[in-house]
Design an enzyme around this catalytic site. Structure first.
Site, PDB file in Angstrom:
ATOM      1  N   ARG A   1      -9.560   0.727   8.903  1.00 52.65           N
ATOM      2  CA  ARG A   1      -9.200  -0.650   9.242  1.00 52.65           C
ATOM      3  C   ARG A   1     -10.325  -1.353  10.004  1.00 52.65           C
ATOM      4  NH1 ARG A   1      -3.275   0.414   9.214  1.00 52.65           N
ATOM      5  NH2 ARG A   1      -2.094  -1.486   9.546  1.00 52.65           N
TER       6      ARG A   1
ATOM      7  N   ARG B   1      11.626  -6.593   4.603  1.00 47.92           N
ATOM      8  CA  ARG B   1      11.648  -5.135   4.825  1.00 47.92           C
ATOM      9  C   ARG B   1      12.503  -4.825   6.047  1.00 47.92           C
ATOM     10  NH1 ARG B   1       5.900  -2.295   5.161  1.00 47.92           N
ATOM     11  NH2 ARG B   1       5.658  -3.215   7.218  1.00 47.92           N
TER      12      ARG B   1
ATOM     13  N   LYS C   1       0.835  -1.212   0.000  1.00 48.75           N
ATOM     14  CA  LYS C   1       0.000   0.000   0.000  1.00 48.75           C
ATOM     15  C   LYS C   1       0.869   1.260   0.000  1.00 48.75           C
ATOM     16  CE  LYS C   1      -2.225  -1.010   3.866  1.00 48.75           C
ATOM     17  NZ  LYS C   1      -1.670  -2.313   4.284  1.00 48.75           N
TER      18      LYS C   1
ATOM     19  N   ARG D   1      11.258  -1.056  11.897  1.00 52.76           N
ATOM     20  CA  ARG D   1       9.992  -0.871  12.609  1.00 52.76           C
ATOM     21  C   ARG D   1       9.889  -1.887  13.745  1.00 52.76           C
ATOM     22  NH1 ARG D   1       4.982  -0.079   8.531  1.00 52.76           N
ATOM     23  NH2 ARG D   1       4.003  -1.050  10.333  1.00 52.76           N
TER      24      ARG D   1
ATOM     25  N   ARG E   1      -0.628  -8.723  13.737  1.00 50.71           N
ATOM     26  CA  ARG E   1      -1.117  -7.758  12.734  1.00 50.71           C
ATOM     27  C   ARG E   1      -1.985  -8.456  11.687  1.00 50.71           C
ATOM     28  NH1 ARG E   1       4.425  -5.310  11.219  1.00 50.71           N
ATOM     29  NH2 ARG E   1       3.396  -4.205   9.539  1.00 50.71           N
TER      30      ARG E   1
HETATM   31  P1  AMP Z   1       0.778   0.568   9.295  1.00 45.57           P
HETATM   32  O1  AMP Z   1       1.977   1.441   9.080  1.00 45.57           O
HETATM   33  O2  AMP Z   1      -0.396   0.975   8.449  1.00 45.57           O
HETATM   34  O3  AMP Z   1       1.105  -0.898   9.142  1.00 45.57           O
HETATM   35  O4  AMP Z   1       0.303   0.769  10.807  1.00 45.57           O
HETATM   36  C1  AMP Z   1       1.156   0.466  11.883  1.00 45.57           C
HETATM   37  C2  AMP Z   1       0.347   0.314  13.159  1.00 45.57           C
HETATM   38  O5  AMP Z   1      -0.313   1.546  13.468  1.00 45.57           O
HETATM   39  C3  AMP Z   1      -0.762  -0.722  13.128  1.00 45.57           C
HETATM   40  O6  AMP Z   1      -0.301  -2.030  13.396  1.00 45.57           O
HETATM   41  C4  AMP Z   1      -1.688  -0.198  14.235  1.00 45.57           C
HETATM   42  O7  AMP Z   1      -1.150  -0.454  15.515  1.00 45.57           O
HETATM   43  C5  AMP Z   1      -1.612   1.303  14.003  1.00 45.57           C
HETATM   44  N1  AMP Z   1      -2.610   1.762  13.008  1.00 45.57           N
HETATM   45  C6  AMP Z   1      -2.362   2.327  11.796  1.00 45.57           C
HETATM   46  N2  AMP Z   1      -3.495   2.652  11.163  1.00 45.57           N
HETATM   47  C7  AMP Z   1      -4.512   2.272  11.986  1.00 45.57           C
HETATM   48  C8  AMP Z   1      -5.929   2.311  11.882  1.00 45.57           C
HETATM   49  N3  AMP Z   1      -6.549   2.821  10.796  1.00 45.57           N
HETATM   50  N4  AMP Z   1      -6.654   1.831  12.937  1.00 45.57           N
HETATM   51  C9  AMP Z   1      -6.060   1.340  14.032  1.00 45.57           C
HETATM   52  N5  AMP Z   1      -4.723   1.245  14.187  1.00 45.57           N
HETATM   53  C10 AMP Z   1      -3.942   1.715  13.175  1.00 45.57           C
END
Ligand code: AMP
Length: 196
Positions: A91, A130, A17, A142, A153
């Protein structure tokens, strides 16, 4: 000049994404709204909210709807001539409903939901790679890119986010793209959805 569109990139962690959002920003002047990036920024700058979500993020769980909806609402206020790419948001179904309401308030529409389809084995491999690549390049890894968090996740994705596929299908917004193809092919498939 391309027309402004608001789109969602939907897919599990590691589906690509962020990479594809980057291209859309470059090519179409869209604004990428990644709630993951916003939350990481809040942590780095040490805000109260950032501190509150740190442990939840590292564990691979979702932070509350209220927090991420607030972050998105704030960014939508700024507007975007090229439109918005929602990356990692919504999400949950509650977030999807909130987004619909926020866009409606602004007289805006959601123009496409692009689902990046990938298989689970590939996902886990991509996330592990990654982390390895970042470490090899001396870049920060990360905290949630480890095997334990990745499993959680993925589970969060299937329990809470995957229902959005049906939700957007029913709304008539959904287009699936093969996320396993090479990066440029995925890029072209997305472009074709936006410029039919
Ligand atoms: P990402 O970079 O999109 O993989 O997000 C990293 C982490 O941020 C996720 O595993 C969640 O802990 C939190 N997070 C990001 N976006 C959301 C969302 N829309 N709703 C809830 N938690 C989020």
């Amino acid at each position: 000049m391309t027309t402004a569109m608001n789109i969602i990139l939907l897919g599990p962690p590691g589906a690509g994404k962020g990479t594809q959002a980057g291209y859309l920003v470059e090519e179409r002047g869209m604004v990428q709204l990644s709630t993951g990036d916003m939350l990481r920024a809040a942590r780095t700058s040490g805000t109260e909210m950032g501190q509150k979500v740190a442990a939840i993020m590292d564990a691979g769980q979702l932070v509350t709807d209220e927090i991420v909806i607030g972050l998105i609402a704030e960014q939508l206020e700024k507007g975007s001539e090229g439109g918005f790419i929602f990356d990692g948001f919504p999400r949950t179904l509650a977030q999807a409903d909130a987004l619909a309401a926020l866009l409606a308030e602004k007289g805006q529409t959601l123009d496409a939901v692009i689902q990046l389809e990938v298989d689970d084995e590939t996902l886990v491999q991509r996330i592990v790679n990654r982390a390895k690549e970042a470490a090899a390049a001396g870049q920060p890894v990360r905290a949630d890119d480890n095997a334990e968090s990745v499993k959680i996740r993925l589970m969060e994705y299937y329990k809470k986010t995957a229902p959005l596929i049906g939700y957007y299908y029913a709304k008539g917004n959904l287009t699936a793209v093969d996320g396993l193809a090479d990066i440029d092919t995925v890029r072209a498939s997305i472009a074709a959805v936006l410029e039919p």
